[in-house]
Write an enzyme that holds these catalytic residues in place. Structure first.
Site, mmCIF file in Angstrom:
data_model
loop_
_atom_site.group_PDB
_atom_site.id
_atom_site.type_symbol
_atom_site.label_atom_id
_atom_site.label_comp_id
_atom_site.label_asym_id
_atom_site.label_seq_id
_atom_site.Cartn_x
_atom_site.Cartn_y
_atom_site.Cartn_z
ATOM 1 N N LYS A 42 0.794 -1.240 0.000
ATOM 2 C CA LYS A 42 0.000 0.000 0.000
ATOM 3 C C LYS A 42 0.822 1.284 0.000
ATOM 4 C CE LYS A 42 -3.347 -0.989 -0.695
ATOM 5 N NZ LYS A 42 -3.626 -1.632 -2.046
ATOM 6 N N SER A 43 2.019 1.202 -0.552
ATOM 7 C CA SER A 43 2.916 2.351 -0.525
ATOM 8 C C SER A 43 3.122 3.004 -1.886
ATOM 9 C CB SER A 43 4.269 1.921 0.056
ATOM 10 O OG SER A 43 4.086 1.395 1.351
ATOM 11 N N THR A 102 7.688 -6.618 -5.821
ATOM 12 C CA THR A 102 7.706 -7.456 -4.621
ATOM 13 C C THR A 102 7.474 -6.627 -3.353
ATOM 14 O OG1 THR A 102 8.967 -9.085 -3.348
ATOM 15 C CG2 THR A 102 10.231 -7.297 -4.297
ATOM 16 N N HIS A 103 6.835 -7.271 -2.381
ATOM 17 C CA HIS A 103 6.703 -6.652 -1.056
ATOM 18 C C HIS A 103 7.644 -7.332 -0.061
ATOM 19 C CE1 HIS A 103 3.279 -4.438 -2.411
ATOM 20 N NE2 HIS A 103 2.426 -5.436 -2.393
ATOM 21 N N ARG A 125 6.017 4.948 2.164
ATOM 22 C CA ARG A 125 4.904 5.875 2.426
ATOM 23 C C ARG A 125 4.715 5.995 3.930
ATOM 24 N NH1 ARG A 125 -1.349 4.798 0.256
ATOM 25 N NH2 ARG A 125 -2.083 6.945 0.527
ATOM 26 N N SER A 133 -4.827 2.592 4.282
ATOM 27 C CA SER A 133 -4.968 1.960 2.971
ATOM 28 C C SER A 133 -4.992 0.432 3.103
ATOM 29 C CB SER A 133 -3.809 2.414 2.078
ATOM 30 O OG SER A 133 -3.943 1.903 0.777
ATOM 31 N N TYR A 188 6.417 8.122 -1.452
ATOM 32 C CA TYR A 188 5.088 8.322 -2.061
ATOM 33 C C TYR A 188 4.668 9.786 -1.971
ATOM 34 C CZ TYR A 188 -0.049 7.744 -2.504
ATOM 35 O OH TYR A 188 -1.366 7.852 -2.879
ATOM 36 N N THR A 222 -0.096 8.582 -15.628
ATOM 37 C CA THR A 222 0.002 7.922 -14.328
ATOM 38 C C THR A 222 -0.606 8.768 -13.204
ATOM 39 O OG1 THR A 222 2.252 8.790 -14.037
ATOM 40 C CG2 THR A 222 2.045 6.573 -14.972
ATOM 41 N N ALA A 226 -6.240 9.206 -14.036
ATOM 42 C CA ALA A 226 -6.047 8.377 -15.241
ATOM 43 C C ALA A 226 -5.944 6.901 -14.861
ATOM 44 C CB ALA A 226 -4.798 8.833 -15.994
ATOM 45 N N MET A 227 -5.217 6.613 -13.800
ATOM 46 C CA MET A 227 -5.042 5.204 -13.415
ATOM 47 C C MET A 227 -6.315 4.609 -12.826
ATOM 48 S SD MET A 227 -1.065 4.888 -12.154
ATOM 49 C CE MET A 227 -1.297 3.176 -11.660
ATOM 50 N N ARG A 252 -8.325 3.921 -4.369
ATOM 51 C CA ARG A 252 -9.246 4.380 -3.337
ATOM 52 C C ARG A 252 -9.263 5.907 -3.238
ATOM 53 N NH1 ARG A 252 -9.433 5.266 2.040
ATOM 54 N NH2 ARG A 252 -7.179 5.507 1.975
HETATM 55 P P1 A3P Z 1 -5.099 4.668 -0.920
HETATM 56 O O1 A3P Z 1 -5.732 3.376 -0.455
HETATM 57 O O2 A3P Z 1 -4.630 5.507 0.216
HETATM 58 O O3 A3P Z 1 -5.947 5.414 -1.884
HETATM 59 P P2 A3P Z 1 -0.139 -0.280 -3.744
HETATM 60 O O4 A3P Z 1 -0.151 -0.133 -5.220
HETATM 61 O O5 A3P Z 1 1.214 -0.353 -3.148
HETATM 62 O O6 A3P Z 1 -1.058 -1.364 -3.289
HETATM 63 O O7 A3P Z 1 -0.696 1.103 -3.144
HETATM 64 C C1 A3P Z 1 -2.036 1.461 -3.298
HETATM 65 C C2 A3P Z 1 -2.223 2.902 -2.850
HETATM 66 O O8 A3P Z 1 -1.641 3.768 -3.848
HETATM 67 C C3 A3P Z 1 -3.686 3.283 -2.752
HETATM 68 O O9 A3P Z 1 -3.756 4.273 -1.726
HETATM 69 C C4 A3P Z 1 -3.924 3.861 -4.145
HETATM 70 O O10 A3P Z 1 -5.049 4.688 -4.242
HETATM 71 C C5 A3P Z 1 -2.636 4.643 -4.340
HETATM 72 N N1 A3P Z 1 -2.361 4.958 -5.751
HETATM 73 C C6 A3P Z 1 -2.395 4.130 -6.810
HETATM 74 N N2 A3P Z 1 -2.126 4.783 -7.948
HETATM 75 C C7 A3P Z 1 -1.923 6.076 -7.603
HETATM 76 C C8 A3P Z 1 -1.619 7.265 -8.342
HETATM 77 N N3 A3P Z 1 -1.475 7.245 -9.676
HETATM 78 N N4 A3P Z 1 -1.478 8.418 -7.641
HETATM 79 C C9 A3P Z 1 -1.630 8.454 -6.306
HETATM 80 N N5 A3P Z 1 -1.911 7.362 -5.562
HETATM 81 C C10 A3P Z 1 -2.064 6.186 -6.199
#
Ligand code: A3P
Length: 288
Positions: A42-43, A102-103, A125, A133, A188, A222, A226-227, A252
């Protein structure tokens, strides 16, 4: 399907990622030009994956549309029978340079990747936003353990009793290695503050010097918006038996500071103590 955590060499692991983990650590075969994106969950893994994929394709958006992000950038330790093929198997057939996600914490990282001295991009992050998250992700991800209530989850997070173990050990171990190894350590929050600056940094690390136009295109492609709208990056291509996005979308919020909507003052103070403990004696600082 088991959803509890299993212990692998002292690290609590989600079952789906634990099955042949020791074999991966000992026997995964790296290639000289592999590029690794390493993160605590989640980073910003998915975000960095899409950035790196576009950089390697010189910002060519059409080329980057060749598949879903989890196929282009497979997760090394992912192994769920009957669903997506195991990450380590996909990696055997993808063209070089491979981008590996990888995590894994430092103690479980494949030996061969150290030996080959591959390029590693680490994304970190702040732990309050990571916990928020991760909590939402544990609720929607059907492979993950039930997070319990938010109050309960905070305690588990502080104890390091969540998938991939302690946040503190993860970010610290990788931070301490960055002088010795080929590691670009990115935050992040810095990516949010100035995505273009951070994309340039990553491109330079990967040996690319792009025009402003190319970097801006990668930045647009990115952005969170957009994503979130892109079916190849928002994980809607993955079965809802793994991620139930009706509970919480993968994309999210994508902001810094959403923790303020979740932590009480007391929880925040308790977490500040945790943060101070985990980063004591290091020069590692996070923006909240
Ligand atoms: P939140 O749950 O706080 O929204 P990972 O890819 O490591 O699982 O991390 C997911 C987190 O990165 C989520 O955070 C997600 O929304 C955020 N994320 C993914 N793409 C992003 C982007 N283009 N810009 C900002 N945050 C992004």
């Amino acid at each position: 399907r088991r959803r509890d955590l299993v212990n692998v060499r002292g690290v609590p692991m989600i079952c789906a990622f634990a099955q042949n983990l020791e074999e991966i650590t000992e026997h995964f075969q790296a290639k000289d030009d592999d590029i690794v994106i390493a993160t605590y969950p989640k980073s910003g893994t998915t975000w960095m994956s899409e950035i790196v994929d576009l950089i390697l394709n010189d910002g060519d958006v059409e080329k980057s549309r060749r598949g879903a992000i989890f196929q282009k950038v497979p997760m090394l330790e992912f192994r769920v029978p009957g669903e997506v093929p195991p990450g380590s198997e996909i990696l055997e057939s993808v063209p070089s340079p491979r981008v590996i996600k990888t995590h894994l914490p430092v103690p479980l990282f494949p030996k061969s990747l150290w030996d080959k001295n591959v390029k590693i991009i680490y994304v970190a992050r702040n732990p309050k936003d990571v916990a928020v998250s991760f909590y939402h992700f544990d609720m929607m991800n059907q492979l993950h353990p039930d997070p319990g209530t938010w109050e309960e989850y905070i305690e588990k997070f502080i104890e390091g009793n969540v998938g991939f173990g302690s946040w503190g050990a993860h970010v610290r171990d990788w931070w301490n290695l960055r002088q010795q190894k080929n590691i670009l350590y990115i935050f992040y929050e810095d990516m949010l503050e100035d995505p273009i600056r951070e994309i340039r940094k990553v491109a330079k690390f990967l040996g690319k010097d792009f025009s402003e136009e190319v970097v801006n295109r990668i930045g647009q492609q990115t952005s969170f918006k957009a994503m979130k709208e892109n079916p190849l990056t928002n994980y809607t291509a993955l079965s809802s038996t793994i991620m139930d996005q009706s509970i919480s979308p993968f994309m999210r919020k994508g902001i810094c500071g959403d923790w303020r909507n979740h932590f009480t003052v007391a929880q925040s103070e308790r977490f500040d103590e945790y943060y101070q403990r985990e980063t004591a004696g290091t020069d590692l600082t996070f923006h909240f």
